[in-house]
Design an enzyme around this catalytic site. Structure first.
Site, PDB file in Angstrom:
ATOM      1  N   GLU A  51      12.767   2.730  13.864  1.00 13.86           N
ATOM      2  CA  GLU A  51      11.822   3.781  13.465  1.00 13.86           C
ATOM      3  C   GLU A  51      10.646   3.713  14.430  1.00 13.86           C
ATOM      4  OE1 GLU A  51       9.950   3.055   9.666  1.00 13.86           O
ATOM      5  OE2 GLU A  51      10.146   0.898   9.888  1.00 13.86           O
TER       6      GLU A  51
ATOM      7  N   LEU B 266      11.177   1.456   7.081  1.00  8.04           N
ATOM      8  CA  LEU B 266      10.485   1.889   5.877  1.00  8.04           C
ATOM      9  C   LEU B 266      11.176   3.154   5.362  1.00  8.04           C
ATOM     10  CD1 LEU B 266       7.950   1.332   4.082  1.00  8.04           C
ATOM     11  CD2 LEU B 266       7.021   3.371   5.171  1.00  8.04           C
TER      12      LEU B 266
ATOM     13  N   ARG C  89      -8.129 -20.374  -1.074  1.00  6.52           N
ATOM     14  CA  ARG C  89      -7.069 -20.172  -0.092  1.00  6.52           C
ATOM     15  C   ARG C  89      -5.998 -21.260  -0.172  1.00  6.52           C
ATOM     16  NH1 ARG C  89      -5.150 -21.500   4.781  1.00  6.52           N
ATOM     17  NH2 ARG C  89      -4.252 -19.813   6.031  1.00  6.52           N
TER      18      ARG C  89
ATOM     19  N   TYR D 212       0.833  -1.200   0.000  1.00  4.70           N
ATOM     20  CA  TYR D 212       0.000   0.000   0.000  1.00  4.70           C
ATOM     21  C   TYR D 212       0.862   1.243   0.000  1.00  4.70           C
ATOM     22  CZ  TYR D 212       0.933   0.912   4.984  1.00  4.70           C
ATOM     23  OH  TYR D 212       1.535   1.217   6.174  1.00  4.70           O
TER      24      TYR D 212
ATOM     25  N   LYS E 132       6.510  -1.828   1.925  1.00  2.00           N
ATOM     26  CA  LYS E 132       5.316  -1.271   2.562  1.00  2.00           C
ATOM     27  C   LYS E 132       4.161  -2.249   2.366  1.00  2.00           C
ATOM     28  CE  LYS E 132       3.142   3.272   3.250  1.00  2.00           C
ATOM     29  NZ  LYS E 132       3.348   3.411   4.690  1.00  2.00           N
TER      30      LYS E 132
ATOM     31  N   HIS F 188      -1.424 -21.133   0.447  1.00  2.00           N
ATOM     32  CA  HIS F 188      -0.375 -20.153   0.736  1.00  2.00           C
ATOM     33  C   HIS F 188       0.383 -19.680  -0.508  1.00  2.00           C
ATOM     34  CE1 HIS F 188      -1.261 -21.349   4.787  1.00  2.00           C
ATOM     35  NE2 HIS F 188      -0.386 -20.501   5.287  1.00  2.00           N
TER      36      HIS F 188
ATOM     37  N   ARG G  76       7.975   3.906  -4.779  1.00  8.42           N
ATOM     38  CA  ARG G  76       8.053   2.992  -3.624  1.00  8.42           C
ATOM     39  C   ARG G  76       7.043   1.857  -3.773  1.00  8.42           C
ATOM     40  NH1 ARG G  76       7.403   5.356   2.380  1.00  8.42           N
ATOM     41  NH2 ARG G  76       5.271   5.656   1.611  1.00  8.42           N
TER      42      ARG G  76
HETATM   43  C1  LIG Z   1       6.534   1.954   9.744  1.00 12.28           C
HETATM   44  C2  LIG Z   1       6.527   3.290   9.083  1.00 12.28           C
HETATM   45  N1  LIG Z   1       7.656   4.000   9.049  1.00 12.28           N
HETATM   46  C3  LIG Z   1       7.705   5.216   8.472  1.00 12.28           C
HETATM   47  C4  LIG Z   1       6.585   5.792   7.902  1.00 12.28           C
HETATM   48  C5  LIG Z   1       6.686   7.149   7.272  1.00 12.28           C
HETATM   49  O1  LIG Z   1       6.695   7.028   5.870  1.00 12.28           O
HETATM   50  P1  LIG Z   1       6.147   8.201   4.938  1.00 12.28           P
HETATM   51  O2  LIG Z   1       6.962   9.405   5.257  1.00 12.28           O
HETATM   52  O3  LIG Z   1       6.367   7.697   3.561  1.00 12.28           O
HETATM   53  O4  LIG Z   1       4.717   8.383   5.295  1.00 12.28           O
HETATM   54  C6  LIG Z   1       5.384   5.083   7.893  1.00 12.28           C
HETATM   55  C7  LIG Z   1       4.195   5.679   7.253  1.00 12.28           C
HETATM   56  O5  LIG Z   1       3.116   5.237   7.373  1.00 12.28           O
HETATM   57  C8  LIG Z   1       5.356   3.800   8.491  1.00 12.28           C
HETATM   58  O6  LIG Z   1       4.225   3.078   8.504  1.00 12.28           O
END
Ligand SMILES: Cc1ncc(COP(=O)(O)O)c(C=O)c1O
Length: 298
Positions: free
Chosen positions: A188, A212, A110, A43, A156, A112, A62
């Site tokens: 993070e 991320l 379903r 997403y 993501k 895997h 991304r």
């Molecule tokens: C785990 C995580 N880290 C960092 C971010 C920040 O990313 P962005 O600046 O692209 O929103 C998000 C955004 O939802 C996130 O879910």
């Protein structure tokens, strides 16, 4: 977008599902969608300001990177992605808000392993008004929690259970975010990237597989460097958090947000610090430049 496109005035909230704009009440996703059963999908979330989706190119790149890494093809090229998002924003009359777009490996009995044969991915998106929260500028509280996620959090994906649990624990403890720690290293937050200021230098975890690669992180890095701030993509430790002069987080929907308390203790002087202020101004300038670029383009 197909011929059945509807607008918000006719139908309330309008969402995008598999090539069409439809009333949200009419949008149906099969219960055997692999996104639902396995979290087998990816997403993006984009910010909308003045009716314009920001940094859409970076979000598309991304999305494609996440898709390639899980062997999924995104059935939208860059122009289709941009068009879809703009139409969705317009159909819902969103001025300040966000766009959410998800792609899953589609519907199949379903099992895997990937479905055999051609199964079209499911693409779902919505655009929603969400005015910015001015209280964030005063700083937020965070709690420190173990990073319990898998090894590819640079993708993501919609597998967000560890993020959900961390976010809920933060909320239970009266905090806005959870700062995540893996093997003593700060990675993070549950839905944002985290930064530390020490000795006037700004640190954030390098963009490897342990975080991320936030779009806001990338924009902030560049903007802060252009503003002459010493920013280093170097990991820091949980123990460093307790000595930090300033902490802040970045995300698409919140921008640059000072963290003024961790685990109930004040960070630095307990109010948003001067370096965070400089970084925040640099980021806002980058957003203004993006808005000017988008207006000139249209
Ligand atoms: C785990 C995580 N880290 C960092 C971010 C920040 O990313 P962005 O600046 O692209 O929103 C998000 C955004 O939802 C996130 O879910």
């Amino acid at each position: 977008v197909g011929v059945h496109a509807v607008t918000q005035s006719e139908a309330g909230e309008v969402v995008y599902l598999n090539g069409q704009l439809v009333a949200r009440s009419e949008a149906r996703i099969d219960p055997e969608d692999r996104g639902f059963l396995f979290g087998d999908g990816i997403y993006e979330v984009l910010e909308v300001q003045a009716g314009l989706p920001l940094f859409a190119q970076a979000h598309y790149e991304r999305l494609v990177r996440s898709a390639q890494a899980i062997q999924l093809s995104v059935p939208l090229d860059k122009d289709g992605f941009l068009r879809t998002i703009r139409e969705l924003v317009a159909a819902n009359g969103v001025e300040e808000g966000l766009v959410y777009l998800q792609v899953t490996r589609g519907v199949a009995p379903r099992s895997h392993a990937f479905p055999q044969g051609e199964v079209p991915p499911t693409v779902f998106a919505f655009a929603r008004s969400q005015p910015p929260d001015p209280s964030l500028a005063q700083g937020v509280a965070a709690v420190v929690l173990p990073d319990q996620r898998w090894y590819r959090v640079d993708l993501k994906t919609v597998n967000l259970l560890p993020n959900v649990l961390a976010s809920q624990e933060a909320r239970r403890r009266g905090a806005y975010e959870a700062i995540l720690v893996r093997d003593g290293v700060v990675t993070e937050c549950s839905h944002s990237n985290v930064w530390m200021v020490r000795g006037g230098v700004v640190y954030t975890h390098p963009a490897d597989t342990w975080i991320l690669h936030g779009v806001t992180r990338a924009v902030t890095l560049q903007a802060a460097r252009q503003a002459g701030i010493d920013v280093r993509e170097e990991a820091f430790l949980e123990v460093d958090l307790w000595e930090a002069q300033e902490l802040f987080l970045t995300s698409t929907t919140a921008g640059v947000v000072p963290i003024v308390r961790i685990n109930g203790r004040p960070v630095g002087t307990g109010v948003p610090g001067p370096v965070t202020g400089q970084v925040s101004r640099a980021y806002r300038q980058a957003v203004e430049a993006e808005l000017r670029r988008l207006r000139e383009e249209s």
